[in-house]
Design a protein around this motif. Structure first.
Motif, PDB file in Angstrom:
ATOM      1  N   MET A 271       0.841  -1.180   0.000  1.00 29.08           N
ATOM      2  CA  MET A 271       0.000   0.000   0.000  1.00 29.08           C
ATOM      3  C   MET A 271       0.890   1.248   0.000  1.00 29.08           C
ATOM      4  O   MET A 271       1.871   1.326   0.723  1.00 29.08           O
ATOM      5  N   VAL A 272       0.526   2.219  -0.823  1.00 30.67           N
ATOM      6  CA  VAL A 272       1.257   3.472  -0.915  1.00 30.67           C
ATOM      7  C   VAL A 272       0.892   4.354   0.271  1.00 30.67           C
ATOM      8  O   VAL A 272      -0.277   4.470   0.636  1.00 30.67           O
ATOM      9  N   LYS A 273       1.910   4.961   0.870  1.00 30.89           N
ATOM     10  CA  LYS A 273       1.672   5.855   2.001  1.00 30.89           C
ATOM     11  C   LYS A 273       1.941   7.284   1.566  1.00 30.89           C
ATOM     12  O   LYS A 273       2.958   7.570   0.932  1.00 30.89           O
ATOM     13  N   LEU A 274       1.025   8.169   1.892  1.00 24.07           N
ATOM     14  CA  LEU A 274       1.146   9.585   1.583  1.00 24.07           C
ATOM     15  C   LEU A 274       1.778  10.297   2.771  1.00 24.07           C
ATOM     16  O   LEU A 274       1.372  10.096   3.917  1.00 24.07           O
ATOM     17  N   TYR A 275       2.769  11.118   2.484  1.00 25.80           N
ATOM     18  CA  TYR A 275       3.431  11.920   3.520  1.00 25.80           C
ATOM     19  C   TYR A 275       3.193  13.383   3.206  1.00 25.80           C
ATOM     20  O   TYR A 275       2.999  13.764   2.055  1.00 25.80           O
ATOM     21  N   ASP A 276       3.223  14.208   4.233  1.00 27.50           N
ATOM     22  CA  ASP A 276       3.151  15.643   4.006  1.00 27.50           C
ATOM     23  C   ASP A 276       4.150  16.356   4.895  1.00 27.50           C
ATOM     24  O   ASP A 276       4.533  15.863   5.952  1.00 27.50           O
ATOM     25  N   VAL A 277       4.591  17.479   4.404  1.00 23.03           N
ATOM     26  CA  VAL A 277       5.466  18.349   5.184  1.00 23.03           C
ATOM     27  C   VAL A 277       4.820  19.729   5.164  1.00 23.03           C
ATOM     28  O   VAL A 277       4.397  20.205   4.112  1.00 23.03           O
ATOM     29  N   ILE A 278       4.696  20.317   6.334  1.00 20.23           N
ATOM     30  CA  ILE A 278       4.123  21.657   6.445  1.00 20.23           C
ATOM     31  C   ILE A 278       5.278  22.635   6.601  1.00 20.23           C
ATOM     32  O   ILE A 278       6.067  22.534   7.550  1.00 20.23           O
ATOM     33  N   ILE A 279       5.369  23.556   5.660  1.00 18.83           N
ATOM     34  CA  ILE A 279       6.437  24.548   5.649  1.00 18.83           C
ATOM     35  C   ILE A 279       5.868  25.845   6.210  1.00 18.83           C
ATOM     36  O   ILE A 279       4.982  26.462   5.596  1.00 18.83           O
ATOM     37  N   PRO A 280       6.356  26.285   7.375  1.00 22.87           N
ATOM     38  CA  PRO A 280       5.831  27.513   7.984  1.00 22.87           C
ATOM     39  C   PRO A 280       6.201  28.762   7.178  1.00 22.87           C
ATOM     40  O   PRO A 280       7.173  28.762   6.411  1.00 22.87           O
ATOM     41  N   GLY A 281       5.448  29.820   7.390  1.00 21.05           N
ATOM     42  CA  GLY A 281       5.711  31.085   6.722  1.00 21.05           C
ATOM     43  C   GLY A 281       7.146  31.542   6.918  1.00 21.05           C
ATOM     44  O   GLY A 281       7.711  31.407   7.997  1.00 21.05           O
ATOM     45  N   GLY A 282       7.721  32.057   5.844  1.00 21.72           N
ATOM     46  CA  GLY A 282       9.085  32.571   5.881  1.00 21.72           C
ATOM     47  C   GLY A 282      10.169  31.556   5.593  1.00 21.72           C
ATOM     48  O   GLY A 282      11.321  31.925   5.388  1.00 21.72           O
ATOM     49  N   GLU A 283       9.825  30.264   5.568  1.00 21.54           N
ATOM     50  CA  GLU A 283      10.838  29.235   5.319  1.00 21.54           C
ATOM     51  C   GLU A 283      11.000  28.966   3.832  1.00 21.54           C
ATOM     52  O   GLU A 283      10.034  28.997   3.075  1.00 21.54           O
ATOM     53  N   ASP A 284      12.234  28.671   3.428  1.00 16.82           N
ATOM     54  CA  ASP A 284      12.559  28.356   2.047  1.00 16.82           C
ATOM     55  C   ASP A 284      11.917  27.020   1.653  1.00 16.82           C
ATOM     56  O   ASP A 284      12.118  26.006   2.330  1.00 16.82           O
ATOM     57  N   ILE A 285      11.171  27.016   0.560  1.00 15.73           N
ATOM     58  CA  ILE A 285      10.424  25.830   0.143  1.00 15.73           C
ATOM     59  C   ILE A 285      11.347  24.682  -0.237  1.00 15.73           C
ATOM     60  O   ILE A 285      11.195  23.562   0.262  1.00 15.73           O
ATOM     61  N   ARG A 286      12.305  24.941  -1.098  1.00 10.36           N
ATOM     62  CA  ARG A 286      13.205  23.876  -1.554  1.00 10.36           C
ATOM     63  C   ARG A 286      14.039  23.312  -0.402  1.00 10.36           C
ATOM     64  O   ARG A 286      14.228  22.108  -0.310  1.00 10.36           O
ATOM     65  N   GLU A 287      14.524  24.184   0.471  1.00 14.81           N
ATOM     66  CA  GLU A 287      15.316  23.712   1.617  1.00 14.81           C
ATOM     67  C   GLU A 287      14.496  22.832   2.543  1.00 14.81           C
ATOM     68  O   GLU A 287      14.968  21.793   2.999  1.00 14.81           O
ATOM     69  N   ALA A 288      13.267  23.231   2.831  1.00 10.45           N
ATOM     70  CA  ALA A 288      12.408  22.447   3.729  1.00 10.45           C
ATOM     71  C   ALA A 288      12.095  21.076   3.142  1.00 10.45           C
ATOM     72  O   ALA A 288      12.142  20.061   3.845  1.00 10.45           O
TER      73      ALA A 288
END
Length: 136
Positions: free
Chosen positions: A1-18
């Motif tokens: 079964m495929v598992k979905l993951y998420d990452v929440i990037i807070p305001g002001g943080e670099d998207i690619r770095e996170a």
């Protein structure tokens, strides 16, 4: 079964770095980015500037706050990336190749999009990912 993951990037943080930090922390080899919801700011996109290969790109900045409309792509260890893309993605410092296409809308309904070059989360950005089968 495929598992979905998420990452929440807070305001002001670099998207690619996170995103890079999250994938490295999980020690994944390859990941499909299947979407995102939220807001961004000061984002830039790359797009082709000619209708021929080898690919040459230009950068289009989108200043200020915007809402993400689409966000998809792939992330993999650098050694697995297509060698023809190395000249287009000159970042040699990261052990990962982060290849994300996105679009966003600003005030007035204007839409920008292309390959995600850089940007930060505005209020927050929630990115959805699925690790590929060859991961640990």
């Amino acid at each position: 079964m495929v598992k979905l993951y998420d990452v929440i990037i807070p305001g002001g943080e670099d998207i690619r770095e996170a995103i890079t930090e999250f994938v490295l922390e999980k020690d994944w080899e390859e990941v499909s980015v299947i979407g995102a919801v939220g807001s961004v700011q000061d984002i830039s996109f790359t797009t082709p500037i000619e209708n021929r290969l080898p690919l040459r790109t230009g950068v289009t900045p989108c200043f200020g706050a915007a809402e993400i409309l689409s966000f998809s792509g792939e992330i993999m260890r650098r050694e697995k990336m297509d060698p023809e893309l190395e000249s287009v993605y000159p970042d040699k410092n990261s052990p990962l190749f982060v290849h994300i296409h996105a679009s966003c809308a600003i005030a007035g309904g204007h839409v920008y999009g292309g390959g995600l070059k850089c940007g930060t989360a505005f209020r927050s950005l929630r990115v959805f990912m699925v690790p590929m089968k060859n991961n640990n």
